[in-house]
Scaffold this active site. Sequence first.
Site, PDB file in Angstrom:
ATOM      1  N   GLY A  71      -5.096   6.936   6.573  1.00 35.85           N
ATOM      2  CA  GLY A  71      -4.276   7.789   7.513  1.00 35.85           C
ATOM      3  C   GLY A  71      -3.296   8.863   6.411  1.00 35.85           C
ATOM      4  O   GLY A  71      -3.226   9.850   6.804  1.00 35.85           O
ATOM      5  N   ASN A 151       5.329   4.396  14.992  1.00 28.41           N
ATOM      6  CA  ASN A 151       4.779   3.290  14.431  1.00 28.41           C
ATOM      7  C   ASN A 151       5.797   2.321  14.675  1.00 28.41           C
ATOM      8  O   ASN A 151       5.462   0.908  14.759  1.00 28.41           O
ATOM      9  CB  ASN A 151       4.501   3.397  13.157  1.00 28.41           C
ATOM     10  CG  ASN A 151       5.508   4.209  12.244  1.00 28.41           C
ATOM     11  OD1 ASN A 151       5.831   5.286  12.561  1.00 28.41           O
ATOM     12  ND2 ASN A 151       6.149   3.592  11.187  1.00 28.41           N
ATOM     13  N   GLN A 179      -1.396   5.244  14.936  1.00 23.03           N
ATOM     14  CA  GLN A 179      -0.928   3.983  15.826  1.00 23.03           C
ATOM     15  C   GLN A 179      -1.397   3.886  17.128  1.00 23.03           C
ATOM     16  O   GLN A 179      -1.641   2.939  17.771  1.00 23.03           O
ATOM     17  CB  GLN A 179       0.664   4.097  15.888  1.00 23.03           C
ATOM     18  CG  GLN A 179       1.335   3.746  14.467  1.00 23.03           C
ATOM     19  CD  GLN A 179       0.969   2.264  14.045  1.00 23.03           C
ATOM     20  OE1 GLN A 179       0.367   1.273  15.068  1.00 23.03           O
ATOM     21  NE2 GLN A 179       1.181   1.911  12.880  1.00 23.03           N
ATOM     22  N   HIS A 201      -7.538   0.662   9.104  1.00 23.68           N
ATOM     23  CA  HIS A 201      -7.023  -0.648   9.056  1.00 23.68           C
ATOM     24  C   HIS A 201      -5.769  -0.755  10.463  1.00 23.68           C
ATOM     25  O   HIS A 201      -5.272  -1.829  10.668  1.00 23.68           O
ATOM     26  CB  HIS A 201      -6.259  -0.975   8.012  1.00 23.68           C
ATOM     27  CG  HIS A 201      -4.828  -0.306   7.757  1.00 23.68           C
ATOM     28  ND1 HIS A 201      -3.716  -0.825   7.730  1.00 23.68           N
ATOM     29  CD2 HIS A 201      -4.524   1.096   7.317  1.00 23.68           C
ATOM     30  CE1 HIS A 201      -2.876  -0.150   7.351  1.00 23.68           C
ATOM     31  NE2 HIS A 201      -3.188   1.189   7.333  1.00 23.68           N
ATOM     32  N   THR A 237     -18.801  10.808  -3.256  1.00 24.39           N
ATOM     33  CA  THR A 237     -19.760  10.153  -2.772  1.00 24.39           C
ATOM     34  C   THR A 237     -19.112   9.415  -1.742  1.00 24.39           C
ATOM     35  O   THR A 237     -18.495   8.595  -1.876  1.00 24.39           O
ATOM     36  CB  THR A 237     -20.435   9.307  -3.688  1.00 24.39           C
ATOM     37  OG1 THR A 237     -21.185  10.023  -4.758  1.00 24.39           O
ATOM     38  CG2 THR A 237     -21.668   8.520  -3.115  1.00 24.39           C
ATOM     39  N   CYS A 322      16.837  -4.004   2.560  1.00 25.92           N
ATOM     40  CA  CYS A 322      18.225  -4.787   1.927  1.00 25.92           C
ATOM     41  C   CYS A 322      18.279  -4.836   0.439  1.00 25.92           C
ATOM     42  O   CYS A 322      17.297  -5.108   0.042  1.00 25.92           O
ATOM     43  CB  CYS A 322      18.297  -6.326   2.384  1.00 25.92           C
ATOM     44  SG  CYS A 322      19.756  -7.169   2.195  1.00 25.92           S
TER      45      CYS A 322
END
Length: 373
Positions: A71, A151, A179, A201, A237, A322
């Site tokens: 992506g 997302n 998404q 993925h 390739t 955090c």
Amino acid sequence: MNQIYLDYNASTPIAPEVLAEMYPYLQGNYGNPSSSHWASVSTKEAILEARIKVAALLRCFPDEVIFTSGGSESNNHALKGVFFAHKEKGNHIITTTVEHPAILNPCSFLERLGAEVTYINVDEAGRILPEAIESAINERTILISVMHANNEVGTIQPLGEIAEIAKKHGILFHTDAAQSVGKIPVHVDQLGVDLATIAGHKLYAPKGIGALYVRRGTKIEPYSHGAGHEHGMRAGTENVPYIVALGKAAEMAMLMQDNNEMSRLSEYFLERLVAKFGHLIKLNGHPTNRLPNTLNISFIGLDANEILNKIPKIAASTGSACHAGMTTISPVLKAMQIDETVARGAIRFSLGKYTNKNDIDQAIMLLEEAIIV
């Protein structure tokens, strides 16, 4: 109690069917697809078949599909490819404040090269107003880039309306559909886009493979230069096993995208959360016009990182970070003007193909143990 994976928007497992499709190209079938001898025949045919499958999912022509590494590369190619190919027309790009960093950071890079970028704000549900896009257009505008679905909160954008505006003004239109592909129908003509991003993925293929849809006749600069692979748009390739994997994942996604089970399971999860925590929670994003698998839930007045640290068996995401005891809230929720006491407690639960009702029931129990009502 088993570990519970509720972070499918971050990444999906490789489906067994996808893995099985890859094996022949990992163990054999090693010929270079660009060669002209017997060893290249099977790999060349495999790439063509995968391209046809991805095109069928998007309802486009196979030669409009460019295979990429994922992506981020597809987004970079769309933005930079249009910018460099249309500099004689203008340098203005319109995008939104809730885009993925794979859009925002390339835009920032292009600004250093002379691009002008307008970042359109969203409403409290994370939704873009099409009229805000139109009001930002000027004579130098060359590209509009708006994600299909967010997302973090899952809000689906009104791409059809934005596409009409882009077409009226003769401006190219790109969407980051990483998404949405595999969760809801993504048909490029229906959406009206000229370019669209896919990440493997996110739909049960491996990490490291994706695609960019480029409508016929759309002028963009190649992403990399070399021996002319991928219709001259991306030299290098081809990664045959991963391309085959994306093709199989696309084929499976066509069978899944009209499945209502994900919506039912998500609604069940939300109902259980409301029943258990009531006024202590808030759903972020659009209440109905959102991805069927995504629930961004704020535990009001609490810290999301602290909650998840108490329940390591649950894999879920927070949009906050955090650092040295200080919590920085999600830029997406900040753009939606969510109050900080609400945004700090936001957890994204994203369901997937292998989520079941027992996972949800166990997650509720663990959350109840971690949160004192």
